[in-house]
Design an enzyme around this catalytic site. Structure first.
Site, short mmCIF file in Angstrom:
data_model
loop_
_atom_site.label_atom_id
_atom_site.label_comp_id
_atom_site.label_asym_id
_atom_site.label_seq_id
_atom_site.Cartn_x
_atom_site.Cartn_y
_atom_site.Cartn_z
N ASP A 1 0.85 -1.40 0.00
CA ASP A 1 0.04 -0.08 0.11
C ASP A 1 0.95 1.23 0.14
OD1 ASP A 1 -2.27 1.40 0.17
OD2 ASP A 1 -2.33 1.46 2.49
N HIS A 2 0.50 2.30 -0.74
CA HIS A 2 0.86 3.61 -0.73
C HIS A 2 2.58 3.44 -0.87
CE1 HIS A 2 -2.16 6.34 -0.14
NE2 HIS A 2 -2.57 5.32 0.92
N ASP B 1 1.51 5.41 -5.54
CA ASP B 1 0.78 6.58 -5.21
C ASP B 1 1.80 7.70 -5.85
OD1 ASP B 1 -0.19 8.75 -4.12
OD2 ASP B 1 -0.07 8.09 -1.97
N GLU C 1 -3.41 5.80 -8.08
CA GLU C 1 -4.35 7.06 -7.42
C GLU C 1 -4.49 8.34 -8.24
OE1 GLU C 1 -3.96 7.57 -3.14
OE2 GLU C 1 -4.04 9.67 -3.42
N GLY D 1 -8.92 5.73 3.02
CA GLY D 1 -9.22 6.27 4.01
C GLY D 1 -10.90 5.54 4.61
N THR E 1 -6.65 3.07 10.52
CA THR E 1 -6.89 3.93 11.46
C THR E 1 -7.82 3.22 12.53
OG1 THR E 1 -6.92 5.81 10.27
CG2 THR E 1 -7.99 6.00 12.46
P1 13P Z 1 -7.67 4.83 7.29
O1 13P Z 1 -6.90 5.97 7.83
O2 13P Z 1 -9.24 5.55 6.99
O3 13P Z 1 -7.89 3.77 8.34
O4 13P Z 1 -7.29 4.46 5.73
C1 13P Z 1 -6.39 3.66 5.54
C2 13P Z 1 -6.06 3.82 4.17
O5 13P Z 1 -6.56 4.09 3.43
C3 13P Z 1 -4.77 3.05 3.84
O6 13P Z 1 -4.30 3.15 2.58
#
Ligand code: 13P
Length: 332
Positions: free
Chosen positions: A81-82, A103, A133, A211, A257
């Site tokens: 991720d990212h 990203d 993205e 998110g 999160t």
């Molecule tokens: P949250 O901050 O809502 O958990 O999102 C995590 C996210 O998008 C990781 O790529």
């Protein structure tokens, strides 16, 4: 059972979304696999660049390999991720990932296209899928001007052009969410009108919601009651909005999160109640269980509970199918 991300996305599209959980510790990996096993849901395990630096890429890969052996019934894929170009190249070369996210959305459009295209070429040569993205994952405030909102949200025509020029396999879209515990203020929520326009331009194409945490008020209140100082007006993605998002093409929902909030609450409450303790295993056990319960419940909300076997069968029948129409190698 590890499957190609693209096959899980294909099996999910329009039916349910895959929970894509950001994890970086042994407790989180146990919790994630236990939750997925209980819900019989396919899941995506996500490691970011920051997590790779924290735990070490080999430690993360080894934990995942162990989890695969401990929880043989769990259907999952492993996603970076990212990433930036360098971390995507490392992840692709390692052979430990089924997909990577490049990203480059903070770059101007043409540069985002060029960078993403380079990552796609490398990844597809190894049968690995690429998420890219477009738009800015940044909270939208009530008082923002229309122009300011427009500048953040993903432009539907650009999304269509971006996918066709880069060949990316899925696209993270900006429809109002941001990362972290504070996403929305006032009446803001997901921008469904924008999502519908994107889906119209890219029918059948998997879209990704970053998110995706709900940031439950009760969780924040408990953290603060146990000594935390989080913003109590924080709010995340309402679970009631998820079914509509899934019907509009959202096929993967990223969640980090919420897992960290549970960690914070469990540990704060434990050490507040037992100030003489210094044993990490006691709150660790509670956290694994609570994270497992959270994962199972979230998978149910995403419609993914009970879909593990169906995903595996679909992936087996037509391996390498790509919703965009191109065929891609099955990565195992
Ligand atoms: P949250 O901050 O809502 O958990 O999102 C995590 C996210 O998008 C990781 O790529």
């Amino acid at each position: 059972m590890r499957l190609a991300t693209i096959d899980l996305l294909r099996a999910a599209y329009g039916r349910h979304a895959l929970g894509a959980f950001n994890v970086s510790s042994m407790e989180q990996v146990h919790g994630l696999f236990r939750g997925a096993e209980r819900a019989q849901a396919p899941v995506i395990v996500q490691f970011t660049r920051v997590m790779r630096n924290y735990a070490h890429p080999r430690m993360l890969a080894a934990m995942l390999e162990a989890a695969e052996g401990i929880y043989p019934g769990v259907v999952f894929a492993c996603h970076h991720d990212h990433g930036d170009e360098a971390s995507c190249a490392e992840a692709i070369a390692s052979g430990d990932y089924n997909s990577v996210m490049i990203d480059a959305s903070h770059h101007p459009f043409e540069e985002n296209v060029a960078i993403t295209r380079r990552v796609v070429e490398q990844a597809h040569a190894r049968g690995i899928a690429v998420e890219a993205e477009l738009g800015l994952l940044q909270g939208i405030e009530d008082e923002m001007s229309v122009d300011a909102k427009e500048a953040i949200l993903t432009d539907p025509a650009q999304a269509e052009e971006f996918v066709s020029r880069t060949g990316c396999d899925s696209l993270a879209v900006a429809i109002g969410t941001s990362h972290g515990a504070y996403k929305f203020s006032g009446k803001q929520g997901l921008h469904f009108d924008r999502l519908a326009e994107i889906q119209k331009r890219l029918p059948g194409y998997p879209l990704v919601l970053h998110g995706g945490s709900a940031v439950p008020v009760r969780e924040v209140e408990r953290i603060n009651a146990a000594g935390g100082k989080l913003d109590a007006s924080a709010s995340g993605v309402a679970e009631s909005e998820l079914p509509r998002a899934i019907a509009s093409g959202i096929t993967k929902v990223n969640i980090g999160t919420d897992g960290r909030l549970i960690w914070t609450r469990v540990h704060r409450e434990f050490f507040q109640k037992s100030p003489k303790e210094f044993d990490f295993m006691q709150p660790g056990k509670t956290y694994m269980e609570e994270f497992a319960a959270f994962v199972a419940a979230k998978c149910a909300t995403l419609g993914a509970a009970g879909q593990a076997v169906a995903s595996a069968i679909l992936a087996d029948v037509e391996p390498g199918f790509q919703p965009g129409g191109k065929s891609q190698g099955h990565h195992e």
